[in-house]
Design a protein around this motif. Sequence first.
Motif, mmCIF file in Angstrom:
data_model
loop_
_atom_site.group_PDB
_atom_site.id
_atom_site.type_symbol
_atom_site.label_atom_id
_atom_site.label_comp_id
_atom_site.label_asym_id
_atom_site.label_seq_id
_atom_site.Cartn_x
_atom_site.Cartn_y
_atom_site.Cartn_z
ATOM 1 N N LEU A 1 45.498 14.994 22.974
ATOM 2 C CA LEU A 1 45.523 14.589 21.566
ATOM 3 C C LEU A 1 46.309 15.606 20.754
ATOM 4 C CD1 LEU A 1 44.434 12.452 19.582
ATOM 5 C CD2 LEU A 1 42.398 13.862 19.306
ATOM 6 N N HIS B 1 44.672 -1.442 17.003
ATOM 7 C CA HIS B 1 45.621 -0.659 17.784
ATOM 8 C C HIS B 1 47.005 -1.154 17.375
ATOM 9 C CE1 HIS B 1 47.224 0.448 22.066
ATOM 10 N NE2 HIS B 1 47.843 1.094 21.105
ATOM 11 N N PHE C 1 43.014 4.486 14.910
ATOM 12 C CA PHE C 1 43.231 4.365 16.356
ATOM 13 C C PHE C 1 44.385 5.272 16.796
ATOM 14 C CE2 PHE C 1 44.681 2.578 20.305
ATOM 15 C CZ PHE C 1 43.548 2.070 20.908
ATOM 16 N N VAL C 2 44.161 6.047 17.830
ATOM 17 C CA VAL C 2 45.237 6.872 18.405
ATOM 18 C C VAL C 2 45.315 6.562 19.893
ATOM 19 C CG1 VAL C 2 46.150 9.188 18.765
ATOM 20 C CG2 VAL C 2 44.759 8.710 16.734
ATOM 21 N N SER C 3 46.468 6.036 20.324
ATOM 22 C CA SER C 3 46.574 5.663 21.733
ATOM 23 C C SER C 3 47.069 6.844 22.561
ATOM 24 C CB SER C 3 47.507 4.462 21.907
ATOM 25 O OG SER C 3 48.766 4.745 21.363
ATOM 26 N N HIS C 4 46.593 6.891 23.787
ATOM 27 C CA HIS C 4 47.049 7.908 24.745
ATOM 28 C C HIS C 4 48.554 7.730 24.942
ATOM 29 C CE1 HIS C 4 47.593 10.087 28.456
ATOM 30 N NE2 HIS C 4 46.387 10.601 28.319
ATOM 31 N N GLU D 1 43.460 0.367 25.934
ATOM 32 C CA GLU D 1 42.501 1.155 25.179
ATOM 33 C C GLU D 1 41.819 2.248 25.997
ATOM 34 O OE1 GLU D 1 39.461 -1.147 23.367
ATOM 35 O OE2 GLU D 1 40.881 -2.520 22.478
ATOM 36 N N ASP E 1 42.213 4.992 27.564
ATOM 37 C CA ASP E 1 42.273 6.436 27.353
ATOM 38 C C ASP E 1 42.350 6.791 25.886
ATOM 39 O OD1 ASP E 1 42.481 6.753 30.158
ATOM 40 O OD2 ASP E 1 44.570 6.102 29.965
ATOM 41 N N SER E 2 42.276 5.795 25.004
ATOM 42 C CA SER E 2 42.565 6.027 23.602
ATOM 43 C C SER E 2 41.319 6.413 22.825
ATOM 44 C CB SER E 2 43.194 4.771 22.997
ATOM 45 O OG SER E 2 44.379 4.461 23.704
ATOM 46 N N GLN F 1 52.093 11.384 15.495
ATOM 47 C CA GLN F 1 52.171 12.202 16.688
ATOM 48 C C GLN F 1 53.405 13.080 16.665
ATOM 49 O OE1 GLN F 1 51.257 9.055 19.359
ATOM 50 N NE2 GLN F 1 49.512 10.114 20.203
#
Length: 466
Positions: free
Chosen positions: A30, A356, A408-411, A417, A419-420, A466
């Motif tokens: 993250l 997402h 929401f923060v995606s891997h 979803e 790993d997010s 990011q």
Amino acid sequence: MTDYCRGFEDLTQEIHEPDLPLEGDWPDWLSGTLLRNGPAQFSVGDQDYNHWFDGHAMLHSFRIGDGTVSYRNRFLETQSRTEALEAGEIVRSEFATDPCMSIFGRIMSVFNPKPTDNASINVTRLDDAHVALTETPIPVAFDPETLETVGVVDYEDDVDAQMATAHPHVEPDTGRIFTYQVGFGRQSEYQICGIPPDDASRTLLASFDVDRPRYMHSFGMTERYVILSEWPLTVDPTDLLLRGEPFIENFEWQPERGTRFRVLRKSDGEEVARCTTDPAFAFHHVNAFERDGEVVCDIVTYPDASIIDELSLDRLRSDDPSPGTGNLRRYRLPLNGGTPSSHVLSDERIELPRIHEDAARAQPYDTVYGIGNRVEGDFADQLVKIDVDDGASETWYDDGTYPGEPVFVSHPDGDNEDDSVLLSVVLDPTADQSFLLVLDADSFTERARATVPHAIPFGFHGQFWQ
Ligand code: CO
């Protein structure tokens, strides 16, 4: 029950805390910055603002990386705030607060209007700047690192409007921003504008006359269309000039007008469908997409507009039950002129909805996240995850705490979803602190938290970069 009132108290301390204490299994992937916006000062001198939406904008940043989290908070140095602090009283009109003004002052303000620049609702990117937004077309740029206010972004165009949504859409492929505005006047008009990703000029994609503009906090967008949802909360524009009431109090609830949807083609601004259905009210569109000759539009709705009054500070700080959140409702709008239909997707109540975005925006999708209600009459006291196909829900709560909008923060390597995570700022009134919660998106359980040394008042919207 009213512990949550701590979330409507002033936070005037501005701090930079480079290394917040962390608990739990902090995800090492993250990395980025969560920027959040919301009101943090609800009075000036001995004058109180009336409404949650009126307080002075404060930015909060959580910079995350290398297993550490740094926190900073800073007021947006707007004209609205500066003039008020200098005068020791409220100077500019806000959403539901009007400064005491003589008839002379009011007439002068008609000739020399000073709309508020108190951009307390949302943050976005505009022409390579980070900007804070409210419902006037006056974005305020700030430095994302120091949170220092850079100043108002002057659009390089001659589009004239008095109101704008604080929820613009960004087109996934092009980065073009779509926004909705209202020009109030002898002949008022709705405007849909496009803004290129590397520019600060609005191009009018569509504009059309409207006699009684309606209050719309957000709008919908699919791949090809923009959707205006005209809730029957309407205004006679001359009242805005002459009645001397705060902005929103000039609007009247007229359920007999129903809710009118307009579907506009993005490529040429043409209205391709217009339909009317039952009256309702909403702040937030969740998502919209095209399917089988219709536009599917998911929105968090209320039976009427009384939620606006229920979010006044007097009401929120009283012992009356808190108003609660809305219903996730799906509207199906036929493109061939047929009758629209709608139904509630879940029994679970929700507000401040997020999806997402990279995967779901403008596409058929599965899941909505938001804040919700566990204890009847309490302020939003849990996070919810709703499956839009079967209405099933999962919740996260920590007794006595009040979570804000989950982002929401995606891997970076994941395309689902699994790993997010979701990031939410949670108020803990008992500890007189807030914390940044990291929630596993899949299991909807707590993964980690970072504790902030002060209580953060309830805010509205934020974005993760990011
Ligand atoms: Co909003």
